[in-house]
Design an enzyme around this catalytic site. Structure first.
Site, PDB file in Angstrom:
ATOM      1  N   GLU A   1      43.441  35.472  40.030  1.00 53.00           N
ATOM      2  CA  GLU A   1      42.956  36.752  39.535  1.00 53.00           C
ATOM      3  C   GLU A   1      43.416  36.945  38.091  1.00 53.00           C
ATOM      4  O   GLU A   1      44.395  36.349  37.659  1.00 53.00           O
ATOM      5  CB  GLU A   1      43.466  37.897  40.412  1.00 53.00           C
ATOM      6  CG  GLU A   1      44.936  37.914  40.686  1.00 53.00           C
ATOM      7  CD  GLU A   1      45.370  37.110  41.918  1.00 53.00           C
ATOM      8  OE1 GLU A   1      44.513  36.485  42.581  1.00 53.00           O
ATOM      9  OE2 GLU A   1      46.574  37.078  42.181  1.00 53.00           O
TER      10      GLU A   1
ATOM     11  N   SER B   1      48.711  36.384  48.641  1.00 50.23           N
ATOM     12  CA  SER B   1      49.054  35.574  47.477  1.00 50.23           C
ATOM     13  C   SER B   1      48.021  34.524  47.129  1.00 50.23           C
ATOM     14  O   SER B   1      48.210  33.742  46.221  1.00 50.23           O
ATOM     15  CB  SER B   1      50.395  34.901  47.687  1.00 50.23           C
ATOM     16  OG  SER B   1      50.257  33.967  48.726  1.00 50.23           O
ATOM     17  N   SER B   2      46.938  34.455  47.861  1.00 44.55           N
ATOM     18  CA  SER B   2      45.718  33.840  47.379  1.00 44.55           C
ATOM     19  C   SER B   2      45.355  32.393  47.687  1.00 44.55           C
ATOM     20  O   SER B   2      45.072  31.598  46.790  1.00 44.55           O
ATOM     21  CB  SER B   2      45.531  34.038  45.904  1.00 44.55           C
ATOM     22  OG  SER B   2      46.533  34.639  45.233  1.00 44.55           O
TER      23      SER B   2
ATOM     24  N   ASN C   1      41.864  49.721  54.166  1.00 48.27           N
ATOM     25  CA  ASN C   1      43.238  49.535  53.716  1.00 48.27           C
ATOM     26  C   ASN C   1      43.440  48.099  53.248  1.00 48.27           C
ATOM     27  O   ASN C   1      43.398  47.173  54.054  1.00 48.27           O
ATOM     28  CB  ASN C   1      44.204  49.845  54.868  1.00 48.27           C
ATOM     29  CG  ASN C   1      44.435  51.334  55.021  1.00 48.27           C
ATOM     30  OD1 ASN C   1      44.768  52.016  54.044  1.00 48.27           O
ATOM     31  ND2 ASN C   1      44.248  51.851  56.221  1.00 48.27           N
TER      32      ASN C   1
END
Lengths: 185, 185, 185
Positions: free
Chosen positions: C129, C72-73, C67
């Site tokens: 990304e 937000s990276s 899952n």
């Protein structure tokens, strides 16, 4: 910033224990703990804005007072279905869901989810969601078909059962529909 | 794969304890622990791409070095407001937010959030977010209205106070605005 | 609702301990535990619907049975790269990703991620990304450029290395591409 009780805890627990506990916790927390139960639920709602309508649909589905964390939709192996129950207010709830909101009066909107339970209890199940303008049966059927394709064709897993649920609404002013598989500890 | 310290932990803790700890943790971790505090913050940023502008807006809001986990927006009962503080770098931060990015120079963009705190401390609060092209006051007012509708009309809860915040920016090249309610342990 | 083993746990652990453990856990769980390792992976897939194609791309990337929790990276300070490994089925996996699905036969679709590792081990890294119609090299290059801007220009951090990965696919019927930085305990 540390409240008194917290400060007490830090002094009472020897630091080596803290380290051990942290190590164990890191393992269990990240990538887990795996949910062991799930339930399906759905709802619809009307309000004066799309966000309020979505909120009303969540309340109608019985999970409007929780914080939803959207997952990409795998049912952990061995997860058992239970009856929906009231989750603690404000808690963070992992789930997979379909939803649709519309502000076009007269539109029939639908949302559905389906979850495939594999014959093999050590295999994962798959959750698929769907939303569309039109009848809920079509939407629910589409989500079941996606589960079948994902489990049988793509994963080569035999399915024991597919459980699904949908919600629909003919919008009066601003409406929302919602259908979810909620994962529980 | 298990680092030495982890391996040591597993041998030092008897397995029955591991089981007990895991059971307790499962309960506390999933659906909790409930956040006990929150703060509101907002920011704006400019950069050469939308993703970088969003990142710059997060930094301007003071939470750009954390991992945001977006929630569906309930304030847990009894949650108290605190001053924004620096969160550990890289930590996973549950929050509800509004944001808008634009690459049309000259556009005024706004984002806002509002959080309603109920009179009854055992009731949940509601967080609503808004983003739009135009003035921040309009956006912030809209989010406050949504909180009022969700709490008073839809939930029948009396509101003690609504807290809100907004950010706005007239885009030079590529810009982003961001407003959030951050939930803390 | 409490299963027997859970009930046993509650009686065996004195309540003061429960309180201490809960306090420690609250601190570690929320805003942490920080991931200490990461890996990059990518994949592509074809199926009869966009959701199934996305699922097939996740399987191709080796994380289709988990899952995904989208972040937000930010790469936590000191996080080390490891080889991709099989995550527990159904577990909740924090990650940052780019993805693109298309149902236009003949379209070349690409997704990429890049992660910047700072010279200073106490500084955070940045993940960016990208997804677009076109060649994967262009997409991967764009994500690397965004990392450079976010770290060097916006944060003023020196970069030790940028790691990146991409996936691409010329769609036959319905296709999806996916590229991710997966954070691990």
């Amino acid at each position: 910033m540390v409240p008194p009780v917290g400060r007490l805890a830090w002094t009472l627990i020897p630091s080596c224990w803290l380290h051990l506990i942290a190590t164990v916790m890191r393992r269990v927390i990240m990538f887990g703990p795996l949910p062991t139960r799930f339930f399906i639920t759905s709802g619809y709602g009307e309000a004066s804005t799309e966000l309020n309508a979505f909120d009303a649909a969540l309340l109608n589905a019985g999970i409007g007072n929780t914080n939803l964390i959207k997952l990409s939709s795998i049912l952990p192996p061995g997860c058992l279905e239970i009856e929906p129950y009231e989750l603690p207010k404000g808690s963070m709830v992992p789930l997979a869901y379909g939803e649709l909101t519309s502000s076009r009066p007269g539109t029939l909107i639908s949302a559905a989810v389906a979850v495939g339970i594999p014959v093999d209890p050590s295999a994962p199940g798959l959750i698929m969601e769907c939303n569309r303008i039109g009848a809920p049966e079509v939407c629910e059927q589409a989500s079941r078909e996606m589960v079948r394709e994902g489990m049988e064709i793509i994963r080569g897993l035999r399915i024991r059962e597919i459980r699904s649920i949908s919600a629909s609404l003919t919008v009066r002013k601003v409406g929302a529909v919602f259908a979810a598989v909620v994962l529980c500890p």
